[in-house]
Design an enzyme around this catalytic site. Structure first.
Site, PDB file in Angstrom:
ATOM      1  N   ASP A 220       1.060  -7.657   1.914  1.00 28.65           N
ATOM      2  CA  ASP A 220       1.147  -6.302   1.748  1.00 28.65           C
ATOM      3  C   ASP A 220       2.548  -5.893   1.737  1.00 28.65           C
ATOM      4  O   ASP A 220       3.447  -5.418   2.820  1.00 28.65           O
ATOM      5  CB  ASP A 220       0.730  -5.464   3.020  1.00 28.65           C
ATOM      6  CG  ASP A 220       0.390  -4.014   2.801  1.00 28.65           C
ATOM      7  OD1 ASP A 220       0.831  -3.504   1.677  1.00 28.65           O
ATOM      8  OD2 ASP A 220      -0.260  -3.359   3.607  1.00 28.65           O
TER       9      ASP A 220
ATOM     10  N   HIS B 103       0.684  -1.314  -0.064  1.00 27.55           N
ATOM     11  CA  HIS B 103      -0.002  -0.188   0.079  1.00 27.55           C
ATOM     12  C   HIS B 103       0.811   1.203   0.071  1.00 27.55           C
ATOM     13  O   HIS B 103       0.386   2.332  -0.391  1.00 27.55           O
ATOM     14  CB  HIS B 103      -0.850  -0.239   1.075  1.00 27.55           C
ATOM     15  CG  HIS B 103      -0.497   0.070   2.542  1.00 27.55           C
ATOM     16  ND1 HIS B 103      -0.168  -0.612   3.313  1.00 27.55           N
ATOM     17  CD2 HIS B 103      -0.287   1.589   3.150  1.00 27.55           C
ATOM     18  CE1 HIS B 103       0.272  -0.099   4.555  1.00 27.55           C
ATOM     19  NE2 HIS B 103       0.157   1.085   4.397  1.00 27.55           N
TER      20      HIS B 103
ATOM     21  N   SER C  54       3.949   2.136   8.874  1.00 27.60           N
ATOM     22  CA  SER C  54       3.708   1.163   7.448  1.00 27.60           C
ATOM     23  C   SER C  54       4.780   1.076   6.701  1.00 27.60           C
ATOM     24  O   SER C  54       5.601   1.735   6.525  1.00 27.60           O
ATOM     25  CB  SER C  54       2.755   1.565   6.450  1.00 27.60           C
ATOM     26  OG  SER C  54       1.421   1.874   7.195  1.00 27.60           O
TER      27      SER C  54
ATOM     28  N   PHE D 164       2.181  -3.701   8.946  1.00 27.41           N
ATOM     29  CA  PHE D 164       1.412  -3.036   7.839  1.00 27.41           C
ATOM     30  C   PHE D 164       0.121  -2.413   8.348  1.00 27.41           C
ATOM     31  O   PHE D 164      -0.616  -1.563   7.838  1.00 27.41           O
ATOM     32  CB  PHE D 164       1.436  -3.609   6.532  1.00 27.41           C
ATOM     33  CG  PHE D 164       0.158  -5.055   6.835  1.00 27.41           C
ATOM     34  CD1 PHE D 164      -1.188  -4.564   6.635  1.00 27.41           C
ATOM     35  CD2 PHE D 164       0.780  -6.163   7.281  1.00 27.41           C
ATOM     36  CE1 PHE D 164      -1.855  -5.999   6.634  1.00 27.41           C
ATOM     37  CE2 PHE D 164      -0.068  -7.340   7.298  1.00 27.41           C
ATOM     38  CZ  PHE D 164      -1.509  -7.148   6.979  1.00 27.41           C
TER      39      PHE D 164
END
Length: 720
Positions: free
Chosen positions: A219, A82, A655, A671
């Site tokens: 992720d 992301h 993140s 994440f």
């Protein structure tokens, strides 16, 4: 007033009594909690963790909003999917939709440029500059004067630091301005996308699973950092070569198990653990609920104007993901505050602080400071309420571009050192890339729909919310008339040239006279709103200046009070490097609800519906059905672990943070947090705070078995 630099020994002399799980510690604090680090399971020398250029901290970098880590000597960088999704989206088209298909460069020559403005920042030095920043600041100064003085000194220190070519420096404030540090960072500007799994792995579960447990999200993604042939940071060029970091992380294929030590090194964005009750009440009773309503409408407007599968939707996917993430976060914050009784807890804390201030142990009076601070918080809240509708009514992307261009022309009349941050020569590469990025993130029909919606909200708001300059420039009627306002906006999109990237870049060189004579309606609107914009900014800076007088005294009181109670005060998160540590740990956030520490490949099968966001690739599903785990199985769960939970203290900005085992090997990427955890921005609760990580064994399994990224695996140094 005195603002002497606080010695770490005094500030943290009792740190070992603090909870090992709570706290986002600055690296220079870690030697002071060395005993607890060892007791929790760290095998590295804790003294080595405060050496930013040594292993493992030297391998951790910032992306300016997310964290990343070097995992090979050839500049290979791992971060969250992301965090790289903006670059994936930037390179996607209807014909080549890398969001749906994933992207893998078979050879470094096939790597794609990351989205404009993408950077990898490598910290090389930190220096305490508190005395210089606070010199001659006194309580009798006007707020604007305080703001301007601190801003000027920050710019001077940064300018001196950035005399080194290729460096991007910052002066960060800690404990509300009680301490300042100069952070010297190497700025790598040529960043390329090397590999990212498709959304149906990297974003599996989508917004529905966001902040939830159990989780099955891959992720992760890879960038590569490039520099000039001389090894120095340089703009994108075919002649550039991979950056050779001084340190890189080994990647664990053996992983970890329940109860094992873990720590995360990263750049958490912002927490408000020391906010006063006035701010807490305003946030949870007004700002968060109001923002949720606004986000509902914003998301719905975009989705209606940009149908699923259209090129317009591709352009807005990254924004939509961010809006949905923020929306769910705020809902969790509100529920979390209710569940833990945040307002009452804060009231109790402030009463205890007030009682301590009246004791002889306090050493000095803080009562007047706290009274002024509370009054200023209320003033700031009232200003935000008054500006709410106008600020939303100016959300057009092209209006924002026009306002920035018009402001740039005004700022360029000043010497560079006196310009507003964001408009100095050091900022021009970012400015240019911001103008370029609009190209892949803007659609006129969607932009108009969003603008029209917020104008309706503005015109239906109380009369006191109206701003004459906006009403006159748009020729708005006294009451809402959708057809009339829509026709007015049509003229803007029909007659503007700002939808052309070359024109936007050309206007960066325009002087104020040229912009004043412009017939572009967005430029004309920016000019009409400029005085109101400057008045808003001046009021804000005055409040910030007054806060810069009061906040250090308040934090000094907090630090001294907590030390007197036998525990330490770590600084609120501020996007600087922090370390948090604990163990792999499940939990029970509420009665009858149990969270296991790991999720498995089989959980993907259980969730899969064949429809987004639960539409894993068929090849992946078949491998799971066959039980093809390869060397990545965790025996205690009889499967490949996908995601795992820990009790680490984290927040947004963390993140991509490297999750390390006791030996400093990469075992995962942080994440997300659970929905019960998001309120830890304001109040740490050891029972409910859990952080979610993607396990390196799942990353390697996907790379090896699903996407054929064997060359990248060979490039990394695996630890069995």
């Amino acid at each position: 007033m005195k603002y002497a630099t606080i010695a770490l020994a005094a500030l943290l002399m009792l740190a070992s009594h603090a909870s090992a799980k709570e706290g986002m510690w600055t690296p220079d604090q870690l030697p002071l909690i060395a005993e607890d680090l060892r007791e929790t399971g760290l095998e590295l020398d804790p003294e080595s963790l405060n050496e930013l250029t040594a292993f493992p901290m030297g391998a951790v970098a910032s992306l300016g909003g997310c964290t990343a880590s070097f995992v090979s000597p050839e500049g290979l960088v791992i971060t969250n999917h992301h965090c790289a999704r903006g670059s994936i989206q930037f390179n996607s088209t209807e014909e080549k939709n890398y969001l749906e298909e994933g992207f893998l460069a078979e050879d470094p020559a096939d790597e794609l440029p990351a989205a404009p403005g993408t950077r990898v920042y490598v910290t090389v030095a930190v220096e305490n500059v508190t005395d210089r920043m606070r010199e001659d600041i006194s309580a009798d100064m006007e707020g604007q004067a305080v703001h301007d003085t601190i801003d000027m000194r920050r710019k001077e220190i940064i300018a001196e630091c950035e005399q080194q070519p290729g460096h991007r420096c910052q002066v960060a404030s800690f404990h509300g301005g009680l301490e300042y540090k100069l952070i010297d960072r190497l700025e790598i500007r040529d960043v390329r996308l090397a590999y990212a799994p498709a959304d149906n792995i990297g974003r599996y579960g989508g917004d529905e699973d966001n902040w939830m447990w159990p989780r099955h999200t891959g992720d992760f993604a890879f960038y590569r950092a490039y520099v000039g042939p001389d090894g120095e940071p340089a703009a994108h060029s075919e002649d550039n070569v991979p950056f050779e970091p001084e340190h890189h992380l080994k990647v664990s294929a053996a992983g970890l198990d329940d109860g094992d030590f873990v720590m995360a090194a990263g750049y958490p964005g912002s927490t408000r653990r020391y906010a006063r009750m006035h701010e807490v009440i305003n946030t949870f009773e007004w700002r968060y609920p109001k923002t949720i309503d606004m986000l509902d409408d914003w998301i719905a407007t975009i989705e209606e104007a940009a149908p699923e599968g259209s090129d317009a939707r591709i352009k807005y996917e990254s924004l939509l993901a961010g809006l949905n993430n923020y929306h769910k976060n705020l809902g969790g914050q509100i529920e979390g505050a209710r569940r833990v009784g945040l307002v009452e807890r804060r009231r109790e804390r402030e009463e205890a602080l007030d009682a301590w201030i009246e004791t002889e142990a306090a050493g000095r009076g803080y009562t007047e400071t706290l009274e002024k601070l509370d009054a200023l918080s209320e003033e700031s809240a009232q200003s935000a309420r008054e500006d709410w509708y106008y600020d939303n009514a100016t959300r057009s992307s092209l209006l924002s571009a026009a306002q920035r261009l018009y402001r740039l022309a005004n700022e360029r009349k000043k010497p560079d050192a006196e310009r507003e941050s964001g408009y100095q020569e050091r900022d021009m590469s970012f400015f240019k890339q911001g103008m370029q990025a609009i190209e892949r993130r803007f659609d006129p029909a969607v932009d108009k729909a969003v603008w029209l919606h917020f104008l309706e909200q503005y015109m239906n708001a109380p009369e006191t919310a109206r701003v004459a300059a906006l009403d006159e420039a748009l020729d708005l009627p006294e009451t809402w008339d959708e057809e009339q306002v829509a026709r007015s906006l049509d003229r803007f999109y029909e007659q503007t040239e700002l939808d052309d990237v070359e024109r936007r870049l050309a206007l960066m060189e325009a002087d104020l006279a040229e912009l004043e004579d412009s017939t572009d309606p967005f430029i004309q609107l920016a000019a009409a709103l400029y005085d109101h914009q400057m008045a808003q900014e001046a009021e804000s800076e005055d409040r910030v200046g007054r806060m810069q007088i009061l906040r250090p005294d308040y934090m000094e009181a907090i630090i001294n009070w907590q030390e007197d109670q036998g525990y330490a005060a770590y600084p609120d998160a501020n996007s600087t490097l922090r370390v948090t540590y604990g163990t792999v740990l499940g939990g029970s956030p509420k009665d009858g609800l149990v969270y296991e520490p790991f999720t498995t490949l089989e959980g993907i099968l259980e969730k899969n519906t064949g429809e987004a966001p639960f539409n894993a690739p068929e090849r992946q599903l078949e491998l799971i059905r066959q039980g093809d785990y390869g060397p990545y199985e965790l025996e205690s769960i009889d499967s490949v672990p996908v995601n795992f939970l820990s009790d680490l203290d984290s927040t947004g900005g963390n993140s991509g943070s490297a999750t390390l085992n006791a030996r400093g090997e990469l075992v995962g990427l942080l994440f997300d947090g659970t929905i019960e955890s998001v309120n830890s921005d304001w109040d740490f609760d050891p029972r409910t705070t859990r952080t979610i990580h993607v396990d390196t064994r799942y990353m390697l399994w996907v790379m090896d078995k699903v996407d054929g990224a064997g060359a990248l695996i060979e490039e990394m140094e695996l630890v069995e």
